[in-house]
Design a protein around this motif. Sequence first.
Motif, PDB file in Angstrom:
ATOM      1  N   GLY A 159       8.121  -5.745   7.347  1.00  0.00           N
ATOM      2  CA  GLY A 159       7.573  -4.633   6.586  1.00  0.00           C
ATOM      3  C   GLY A 159       8.693  -3.807   5.995  1.00  0.00           C
ATOM      4  N   HIS A 160       8.578  -3.482   4.708  1.00  0.00           N
ATOM      5  CA  HIS A 160       9.608  -2.736   3.990  1.00  0.00           C
ATOM      6  C   HIS A 160       9.027  -1.489   3.354  1.00  0.00           C
ATOM      7  CE1 HIS A 160      12.803  -5.854   4.114  1.00  0.00           C
ATOM      8  NE2 HIS A 160      11.746  -6.625   4.341  1.00  0.00           N
ATOM      9  N   ALA A 161       9.820  -0.430   3.331  1.00  0.00           N
ATOM     10  CA  ALA A 161       9.436   0.832   2.705  1.00  0.00           C
ATOM     11  C   ALA A 161      10.249   1.028   1.440  1.00  0.00           C
ATOM     12  CB  ALA A 161       9.686   1.991   3.653  1.00  0.00           C
ATOM     13  N   ALA A 162       9.633   1.702   0.483  1.00  0.00           N
ATOM     14  CA  ALA A 162      10.324   2.059  -0.769  1.00  0.00           C
ATOM     15  C   ALA A 162       9.727   3.358  -1.280  1.00  0.00           C
ATOM     16  CB  ALA A 162      10.142   0.963  -1.817  1.00  0.00           C
TER      17      ALA A 162
ATOM     18  N   THR B 211       0.832  -1.193   0.000  1.00  0.00           N
ATOM     19  CA  THR B 211       0.000   0.000   0.000  1.00  0.00           C
ATOM     20  C   THR B 211       0.872   1.251   0.000  1.00  0.00           C
ATOM     21  OG1 THR B 211      -1.903   1.050   1.068  1.00  0.00           O
ATOM     22  CG2 THR B 211      -0.227   0.131   2.524  1.00  0.00           C
ATOM     23  N   LEU B 212       0.268   2.361  -0.296  1.00  0.00           N
ATOM     24  CA  LEU B 212       0.937   3.648  -0.262  1.00  0.00           C
ATOM     25  C   LEU B 212       0.523   4.352   1.021  1.00  0.00           C
ATOM     26  CD1 LEU B 212       2.716   5.588  -1.938  1.00  0.00           C
ATOM     27  CD2 LEU B 212       0.604   6.555  -2.848  1.00  0.00           C
ATOM     28  N   THR B 213       1.483   4.872   1.771  1.00  0.00           N
ATOM     29  CA  THR B 213       1.152   5.580   3.010  1.00  0.00           C
ATOM     30  C   THR B 213       0.657   6.983   2.672  1.00  0.00           C
ATOM     31  OG1 THR B 213       3.446   6.291   3.264  1.00  0.00           O
ATOM     32  CG2 THR B 213       2.799   4.251   4.370  1.00  0.00           C
ATOM     33  N   LEU B 214      -0.388   7.390   3.367  1.00  0.00           N
ATOM     34  CA  LEU B 214      -1.065   8.655   3.080  1.00  0.00           C
ATOM     35  C   LEU B 214      -0.943   9.624   4.259  1.00  0.00           C
ATOM     36  CD1 LEU B 214      -4.327   7.137   1.568  1.00  0.00           C
ATOM     37  CD2 LEU B 214      -2.345   8.041   0.332  1.00  0.00           C
ATOM     38  N   PRO B 215      -1.153  10.911   4.016  1.00  0.00           N
ATOM     39  CA  PRO B 215      -1.094  11.883   5.113  1.00  0.00           C
ATOM     40  C   PRO B 215      -2.046  11.559   6.274  1.00  0.00           C
ATOM     41  CG  PRO B 215      -1.056  13.030   3.023  1.00  0.00           C
ATOM     42  CD  PRO B 215      -1.317  11.571   2.716  1.00  0.00           C
TER      43      PRO B 215
ATOM     44  N   ALA C  67      -1.913  -2.435  12.350  1.00  0.00           N
ATOM     45  CA  ALA C  67      -3.123  -2.919  11.676  1.00  0.00           C
ATOM     46  C   ALA C  67      -2.786  -3.566  10.340  1.00  0.00           C
ATOM     47  CB  ALA C  67      -4.117  -1.771  11.477  1.00  0.00           C
ATOM     48  N   GLU C  68      -1.869  -2.978   9.594  1.00  0.00           N
ATOM     49  CA  GLU C  68      -1.458  -3.565   8.314  1.00  0.00           C
ATOM     50  C   GLU C  68      -0.762  -4.909   8.529  1.00  0.00           C
ATOM     51  OE1 GLU C  68      -2.254  -2.224   5.142  1.00  0.00           O
ATOM     52  OE2 GLU C  68      -3.532  -1.092   6.507  1.00  0.00           O
ATOM     53  N   LEU C  69       0.063  -5.006   9.573  1.00  0.00           N
ATOM     54  CA  LEU C  69       0.705  -6.279   9.904  1.00  0.00           C
ATOM     55  C   LEU C  69      -0.340  -7.341  10.248  1.00  0.00           C
ATOM     56  CD1 LEU C  69       3.649  -4.972  12.101  1.00  0.00           C
ATOM     57  CD2 LEU C  69       3.892  -6.121   9.878  1.00  0.00           C
ATOM     58  N   ASP C  70      -1.378  -6.948  10.975  1.00  0.00           N
ATOM     59  CA  ASP C  70      -2.429  -7.895  11.347  1.00  0.00           C
ATOM     60  C   ASP C  70      -3.173  -8.391  10.103  1.00  0.00           C
ATOM     61  OD1 ASP C  70      -3.777  -9.426  13.291  1.00  0.00           O
ATOM     62  OD2 ASP C  70      -5.382  -7.944  13.418  1.00  0.00           O
ATOM     63  N   LYS C  71      -3.413  -7.506   9.141  1.00  0.00           N
ATOM     64  CA  LYS C  71      -4.036  -7.931   7.874  1.00  0.00           C
ATOM     65  C   LYS C  71      -3.158  -8.959   7.171  1.00  0.00           C
ATOM     66  CE  LYS C  71      -6.143  -3.453   6.923  1.00  0.00           C
ATOM     67  NZ  LYS C  71      -6.086  -2.284   6.007  1.00  0.00           N
ATOM     68  N   ALA C  72      -1.852  -8.682   7.108  1.00  0.00           N
ATOM     69  CA  ALA C  72      -0.927  -9.606   6.447  1.00  0.00           C
ATOM     70  C   ALA C  72      -0.884 -10.949   7.176  1.00  0.00           C
ATOM     71  CB  ALA C  72       0.467  -8.991   6.366  1.00  0.00           C
TER      72      ALA C  72
ATOM     73  N   GLU D  18       5.867   3.660  -0.254  1.00  0.00           N
ATOM     74  CA  GLU D  18       5.171   2.401  -0.493  1.00  0.00           C
ATOM     75  C   GLU D  18       5.564   1.456   0.628  1.00  0.00           C
ATOM     76  OE1 GLU D  18       6.151  -0.791  -3.701  1.00  0.00           O
ATOM     77  OE2 GLU D  18       4.958   0.786  -4.650  1.00  0.00           O
ATOM     78  N   PHE D  19       4.568   0.795   1.224  1.00  0.00           N
ATOM     79  CA  PHE D  19       4.789  -0.110   2.349  1.00  0.00           C
ATOM     80  C   PHE D  19       4.369  -1.509   1.939  1.00  0.00           C
ATOM     81  CE2 PHE D  19       3.213  -1.670   6.653  1.00  0.00           C
ATOM     82  CZ  PHE D  19       4.481  -1.941   7.144  1.00  0.00           C
ATOM     83  N   SER D  20       5.302  -2.446   2.005  1.00  0.00           N
ATOM     84  CA  SER D  20       5.052  -3.834   1.631  1.00  0.00           C
ATOM     85  C   SER D  20       5.380  -4.746   2.801  1.00  0.00           C
ATOM     86  CB  SER D  20       5.914  -4.239   0.431  1.00  0.00           C
ATOM     87  OG  SER D  20       5.637  -3.425  -0.678  1.00  0.00           O
ATOM     88  N   ILE D  21       4.532  -5.754   2.999  1.00  0.00           N
ATOM     89  CA  ILE D  21       4.741  -6.708   4.088  1.00  0.00           C
ATOM     90  C   ILE D  21       4.930  -8.098   3.498  1.00  0.00           C
ATOM     91  CG2 ILE D  21       3.807  -7.728   6.196  1.00  0.00           C
ATOM     92  CD1 ILE D  21       2.106  -5.154   6.461  1.00  0.00           C
TER      93      ILE D  21
END
Length: 125
Positions: free
Chosen positions: A92-95, A14-18, A34-39, A71-74
């Motif tokens: 979790g990785h950022a790019a 996903t893309l992190t938003l303001p 929350a994103e980790l829990d979804k993954a 961009e945040f990828s798990i």
Amino acid sequence: MDAAPDDAVPLVRTLTLPSEANLNGGVFGGWIMAELDKAAGLLGMRRAQGPCATVAVENLRFVTALRVGEEFSIYGQVEAVGRSSMRLKLDGHAAPPGGGETRRVVEALFVSVALDGEGRTRPVP
């Protein structure tokens, strides 16, 4: 920092938003959790071949800040399987948006249990 595996497919991207910003301009840790829990839910359902639920987070470590606009990828793997439970290792990785060099921002170890249609634990196949 550790880069994401070149050949791995993320469980969540996903893309992190303001709207996810904390007071320091980074991304709020609760949103990351929350994103980790979804993954973990996706990985657990795949391994358990059906519904599952997170029952514990044994480890959660923020390695570096995740910034708004990244961009945040798990990525994840099943570390161990018990009778009805699974230990799930998540990274979790950022790019930069659109690609580029990644960096690890969070790592976690989730415990999930397989559930039957009534919400009770069931054996993991």
